[in-house]
Write an enzyme that holds these catalytic residues in place. Structure first.
Site, PDB file in Angstrom:
ATOM      1  N   ASP A 123      36.025  11.929 -24.164  1.00  0.00           N
ATOM      2  CA  ASP A 123      36.448  12.606 -25.385  1.00  0.00           C
ATOM      3  C   ASP A 123      37.895  13.077 -25.290  1.00  0.00           C
ATOM      4  O   ASP A 123      38.620  13.072 -26.285  1.00  0.00           O
ATOM      5  CB  ASP A 123      35.535  13.804 -25.658  1.00  0.00           C
ATOM      6  CG  ASP A 123      34.108  13.374 -25.975  1.00  0.00           C
ATOM      7  OD1 ASP A 123      33.904  12.190 -26.296  1.00  0.00           O
ATOM      8  OD2 ASP A 123      33.200  14.223 -25.888  1.00  0.00           O
ATOM      9  N   GLY A 124      38.307  13.491 -24.096  1.00  0.00           N
ATOM     10  CA  GLY A 124      39.683  13.951 -23.909  1.00  0.00           C
ATOM     11  C   GLY A 124      40.701  12.864 -24.188  1.00  0.00           C
ATOM     12  O   GLY A 124      41.815  13.141 -24.655  1.00  0.00           O
ATOM     13  N   ASN A 208      40.126  19.070 -32.491  1.00  0.00           N
ATOM     14  CA  ASN A 208      38.951  19.882 -32.132  1.00  0.00           C
ATOM     15  C   ASN A 208      39.091  21.338 -32.558  1.00  0.00           C
ATOM     16  O   ASN A 208      38.399  21.794 -33.449  1.00  0.00           O
ATOM     17  CB  ASN A 208      38.681  19.805 -30.629  1.00  0.00           C
ATOM     18  CG  ASN A 208      37.575  18.830 -30.285  1.00  0.00           C
ATOM     19  OD1 ASN A 208      37.004  18.185 -31.156  1.00  0.00           O
ATOM     20  ND2 ASN A 208      37.268  18.718 -29.007  1.00  0.00           N
ATOM     21  N   ASP A 238      36.972  38.489 -26.413  1.00  0.00           N
ATOM     22  CA  ASP A 238      37.719  37.570 -25.557  1.00  0.00           C
ATOM     23  C   ASP A 238      38.630  36.655 -26.359  1.00  0.00           C
ATOM     24  O   ASP A 238      39.533  36.024 -25.809  1.00  0.00           O
ATOM     25  CB  ASP A 238      36.750  36.720 -24.720  1.00  0.00           C
ATOM     26  CG  ASP A 238      36.230  37.470 -23.503  1.00  0.00           C
ATOM     27  OD1 ASP A 238      36.684  38.611 -23.280  1.00  0.00           O
ATOM     28  OD2 ASP A 238      35.385  36.917 -22.779  1.00  0.00           O
TER      29      ASP A 238
END
Length: 367
Positions: A123-124, A208, A238
């Site tokens: 996917d990267g 994404n 966070d």
């Protein structure tokens, strides 16, 4: 010379005339029927390969030989891919390398030279291919040669027939929306000993998600979130994830968001470990403008990244503006957008997989 292509997709109002008035009838095409067709045969292809992965060397060589010698395609390859000694030092592959057109990331513009893209990796690799094109993206065919493969539906075993089918056209396609992100950073310029404010603007196309987090600080992040110019909430925790439907199955789902099919026009806002029990992920319409800024009373700066890259610090006075991009990523489907997506949910994320209950006989039901 780039080949002409078209995506058969429409959402159009039609006015039906009668004697009294106009009656509007909306026609929305079934997303599963989107097709890629070529007005003239494609001539050039960009092959994107994951760097420093020895397992991809043989598939890369086989594919390039097939494209150049059997399909007579012009093959574009990134310069750093050919810097691999296992490729550059292969004398039997030298004749094919001579036919390549090379380019360098952020230096050479190939947006008008490539007809379609083939990704070898996970996917990267697809996310990286998307980042190479800041405007229109050629259709992408992604082979599953990585660790997860949620966005890569093709198997390499039968690559010759599959690539041939793409070249011939009339294949199913899904338009994956991207986010257009503009980061404005307030800087300081010294002029004759006096400080003077300046602004530096950077723009990104994100497939994404955009992630704003607290970075190395031990304090909670504290950022204000605006929607179309109106302050809607302050995020304390966070951080926060702003994602596309494609990104809903990435970092967002790990943070508790719903999974959204890529054909749904939406933007997702997902808090990361919020310091509030009632802060739940929300979905807003595609096209709205989100703006994120460090809160006035924030104890520390924040950090932002785009599809896991270009990470940078956000200080007071800086802003991040996010909206839906006009340039989606056309992803070529193995079957169709719906079946491919549910297949990925099942195979990659094991969605709703559990041991089934045994069947009860009529005698057992009485107890």
């Amino acid at each position: 010379m780039q080949a002409d292509m078209k995506f058969n997709q429409c959402v159009q109002p039609q006015a039906l005339e009668n004697s009294d008035n106009k009656v509007w009838k909306w026609h929305i095409q079934d997303p599963a029927s989107q097709r890629l067709t070529w007005n003239k045969p494609p001539k050039s292809v960009l092959v994107v390969k994951k760097i420093q992965d020895a397992s991809l060397l043989q598939p890369f060589k086989e594919l390039c030989v097939f494209l150049t010698e059997q399909k007579n395609m012009i093959v574009y390859v990134e310069s750093k891919v050919l810097a691999d000694t296992a490729i550059a030092g292969d004398e039997s592959f030298g004749a094919v390398i001579q036919k390549f057109c090379t380019f360098r990331e952020d230096l050479d513009d190939i947006s008008n030279r490539v007809d379609f893209i083939i990704c070898l990796g996970g996917d990267g690799t697809l996310l990286y291919a998307s980042s190479l094109f800041q405007e229109s993206v050629p259709p992408v065919m992604a082979f599953h040669l990585g660790s997860l493969g949620f966005l890569t539906p093709f198997k390499f075993d039968t690559y010759q027939s599959q690539v041939t089918q793409i070249i011939e056209g009339n294949t199913a396609i899904i338009l994956r929306s991207r986010l257009r992100v503009r980061v404005v950073k307030k800087g300081i310029i010294m002029t004759n000993g006096d400080s003077e404010g300046s602004r530096k603007s950077m723009q990104y196309q994100v497939l994404n998600e955009v992630v704003v987090d607290r970075g190395p600080s031990s304090y909670l992040s504290n950022v204000d979130l605006f929607l179309d110019g109106h302050l809607i909430t302050t995020v304390q925790g966070d951080g926060v994830i702003v994602s596309t439907p494609t990104g809903s199955t990435a970092y967002a789902v790990a943070a508790g968001a719903s999974m959204i099919h890529p054909n749904v026009p939406a933007i997702m806002i997902t808090p990361i470990c919020p310091h509030s029990l009632s802060f739940r992920p929300i979905v807003v319409p595609a096209g709205v403008e989100l703006k994120i800024m460090l809160s006035r009373d924030a104890r520390n700066t924040a950090w932002v990244s785009f599809d896991g890259r270009k990470r940078q610090e956000i200080c007071h006075g800086d802003s991040i503006t996010i909206t839906t991009s006009c340039f989606p990523v056309p992803s070529i489907c193995f079957r169709d957008p719906v079946n491919d997506w549910f297949e990925s949910l099942s195979q990659c994320l094991h969605w709703n997989v559990r041991k089934k209950q045994n069947y009860l006989s009529s005698e057992e039901e009485e107890f």
